[in-house]
Design an enzyme around this catalytic site. Structure first.
Site, short mmCIF file in Angstrom:
data_model
loop_
_atom_site.label_atom_id
_atom_site.label_comp_id
_atom_site.label_asym_id
_atom_site.label_seq_id
_atom_site.Cartn_x
_atom_site.Cartn_y
_atom_site.Cartn_z
N LYS A 205 28.71 3.81 -46.57
CA LYS A 205 29.84 4.18 -45.71
C LYS A 205 30.93 4.84 -46.55
CE LYS A 205 33.32 2.10 -42.78
NZ LYS A 205 33.90 0.86 -42.26
N GLU A 211 26.81 0.66 -57.29
CA GLU A 211 25.36 0.37 -57.33
C GLU A 211 24.58 1.51 -56.67
OE1 GLU A 211 27.74 -1.76 -56.45
OE2 GLU A 211 27.15 -3.85 -56.80
N GLY A 266 30.67 -2.21 -42.27
CA GLY A 266 29.36 -2.12 -42.94
C GLY A 266 28.36 -3.14 -42.41
N ARG A 267 28.78 -4.39 -42.28
CA ARG A 267 27.83 -5.44 -41.87
C ARG A 267 27.51 -5.39 -40.38
NH1 ARG A 267 32.54 -7.14 -43.87
NH2 ARG A 267 34.02 -8.27 -42.57
N GLU A 352 30.90 -12.85 -45.19
CA GLU A 352 31.84 -11.77 -45.49
C GLU A 352 32.85 -11.63 -44.35
OE1 GLU A 352 31.26 -7.79 -48.04
OE2 GLU A 352 30.50 -7.54 -46.01
N HIS A 383 8.19 -27.15 -47.52
CA HIS A 383 7.62 -27.65 -48.77
C HIS A 383 8.60 -27.51 -49.92
CE1 HIS A 383 3.79 -28.16 -46.75
NE2 HIS A 383 4.17 -27.09 -46.07
N LYS A 511 35.03 -5.94 -58.23
CA LYS A 511 34.59 -4.57 -58.54
C LYS A 511 35.48 -3.98 -59.63
CE LYS A 511 33.10 -3.52 -53.80
NZ LYS A 511 33.34 -2.72 -52.61
#
Ligand code: F6P
Length: 547
Positions: A205, A211, A266-267, A352, A383, A511
């Site tokens: 966005k 990254e 974004g999410r 977030e 398990h 950041k």
């Protein structure tokens, strides 16, 4: 205007008293007292069935929670969200992800925005068809066979989840996802691919996320190294972004950029062009069905009264355990391999959005907000961590996500999976007393004293709350409805806590500090040293590099 806090609502104090009186209540007794409990505590909407009968919730507490939602004006808040009020107050913008799946604008003032959405969808559709029909070629003339989405957070988790969950709808194009800046992520993906037939979608966005930009640069070089010229690059790169300028600087021309708007977080963006990679994987018609499933949930959220409203109810349960029973965790267990990434998706959505410590007006909150959300696909967790769910000392409400059929055609094996999901939900409810454990041990042939000694280890408290969300099958429609359900649940909880669910300032400082440390690792000399622990670790890093 001061925010209304959860504790300001009149029902809060009454709920506190009710919760205290229920601390030692038995869910099984609720079933005896309320013969129609399952019917009364089950909601249906948009193809989903939500059974919340196995909760530490009496009929009185349930009614009081509904009152709490009414006092908070949740129905009006839902309308404000869906009609584009600027609810993201720290960034002065609306959170209009619901418009991305709307066929009609809820207000005439939103028509322009909806037109932009629809024209972007037309472009997405063109790309889907072009790629799936083998009409897009790379620099050597080879047809594109693989798409790699490079993005992180909301620019990765949603499309990756949809692509995984709907793998039975995939066409011929294989979609891959690279998110981590660890070079191993991109490297292992590229190992399987040919640069001549690979298209990269740089999904960011902001187009400022380090990254993503670092991975995108490496991908660009990979295509160039294979013999493509700079002029060929646009055959291999698309961008999804609201920052067209930065995408152009990277070398992706306007006609290869699909827009995203500041009113989509974004999410919450999988419904936008951010979903292009999964739309390519499942085909445009299926992506449209995914949007339609979410739109059905939006309509339900807007129209259903609080007591029938699935997102509101899920939110009230979240508040009930976080704020009245001090639960710190929430586990989501999809009994479906394709939904194995649902917990990761919901982690970002919940933590977030609502991992906040101040109200919308900046006041410190006197209570806890988002729980720590975790989980994995059943039956694997049985398990490993289910031991803690059954006998641990912490309260951890569980959501079981249970599709009732499988696309594999292997119905017998799937029956085993369903039986396991139902068994876990029931075992959390029932538990096993020390007496029952002892009786079982005696039956196994243990002596009385041996059984007596071992029984406490086998005893399980039970009475552990859980929800079961079931649906016929994982289809584009049910998946859309499920994700929209959790989106609106998250919004409602944010509203009840009095917080802004649509910003994420807490990720920024890390950041900045990351960039500062990087420059030091690169050898830049700075006057002020860092804290001694970080200095030591940087020294160790230099030694490991033989610098
Ligand atoms: O750092 C957090 C975050 O901003 C998320 O909110 C977002 O989903 C992710 O990074 C990726 O951001 P972008 O799409 O701008 O690269």
């Amino acid at each position: 205007m001061p925010s209304t806090l959860l504790t300001d609502l009149p029902a809060y104090a009454e709920l506190r008293a009710l919760a205290d009186s229920l601390k030692s209540a038995s869910i099984q007794e609720f079933f005896s007292q309320q013969p129609n409990r399952v019917e009364q505590f089950t909601l249906e909407a948009a193809g989903l069935r939500l059974d919340f009968s196995k909760h530490l919730l009496s009929a009185a507490a349930h009614s009081k929670l509904i009152e709490l939602a009414q006092q908070a004006g949740l129905a009006a808040r839902a309308t404000a969200l869906l009609q584009g009020e600027a609810l993201n107050n720290t960034e002065q913008r609306p959170a209009l992800h619901s418009l991305l799946r709307a066929k009609q604008a809820p207000l005439s003032a939103l028509r322009d925005k909806l037109e932009q959405v629809h024209s972007t969808q037309q472009r997405m559709r063109d790309w889907c068809e072009r790629l799936n029909q083998g009409q897009h070629q790379g620099f050597s003339g080879a047809v594109i066979t693989d798409v790699v989405n490079i993005g992180i957070g909301g620019s990765d988790l949603g499309p990756r989840l949809v692509s995984d969950a709907l793998r039975f709808y995939h066409g011929d194009i294989a979609c891959h996802y690279v998110a981590n800046v660890d070079p191993a992520d991109l490297q292992s993906t590229l190992l399987e691919l040919s640069p001549e037939s690979t298209l990269f979608i740089i999904c960011s966005k902001s187009f400022r996320t380090e990254e993503t930009l670092i991975n995108a640069q490496v991908a660009r070089q990979w295509v160039l190294n294979a013999g493509a010229s700079e002029a060929d690059l646009d055959k291999h790169f698309l961008a999804i972004t609201s920052n067209l300028e930065a995408a152009a600087d990277f070398g992706i021309p306007d006609q290869h950029c699909l827009p995203l708007w500041d009113w989509v977080g974004g999410r919450y963006s999988v419904w936008s062009a951010v979903g292009l990679s999964c739309a390519i994987a499942i085909g445009w018609d299926n992506f449209t069905a995914f949007l339609a499933g979410a739109e059905r949930m939006d309509e339900h959220f807007q129209q259903a009264p609080v007591a029938q409203n699935m997102p509101m109810l899920l939110s009230l349960l979240e508040i009930w355990y976080c704020n009245f029973f001090a639960a710190e965790n929430h586990s989501v267990l999809p009994y479906d391999q394709g939904l194995q990434r649902l917990p990761s998706f919901l982690q970002q959505l919940t933590m977030e959005s609502n991992g906040k410590q101040v109200a919308q007006d900046g006041r410190s909150l006197p209570y806890h907000t988002a729980p720590i959300l975790w989980g994995s696909a059943g039956s694997m967790g049985q398990h490993s961590f289910h031991q803690l769910l059954h006998q641990g000392t912490r309260l951890c409400p569980v959501d079981f996500i249970l599709p009732l059929t499988t696309h594999t055609g292997m119905t017998e094996q799937h029956r085993f999976l369903v039986a396991n999901g139902l068994a876990q939900s029931r075992t959390l409810l029932l538990g096993r007393s020390a007496e029952e454990a002892k009786a079982a041990l005696l039956k196994r042939g243990l002596s009385d004293s041996e059984a007596e000694e071992l029984a406490p280890h086998l005893a399980m408290p039970g009475n552990r709350p859980n929800t079961v969300i079931s649906f016929e099958a994982v289809t584009p429609e049910t998946l859309g409805a499920l994700l929209a359900l959790y989106e609106h649940r998250t919004f409602c909880s944010g509203q009840l806590w009095g917080i802004n669910s649509f910003d994420q300032w807490g990720v920024e400082l890390g950041k900045d500090i990351g960039m500062d440390i990087l420059s030091r690792l690169e050898g830049e000399q700075k006057a002020a040293p860092l804290d001694p622990a970080t200095e030591q670790l940087m020294l160790r890093w230099r030694e490991a590099q033989r610098l």
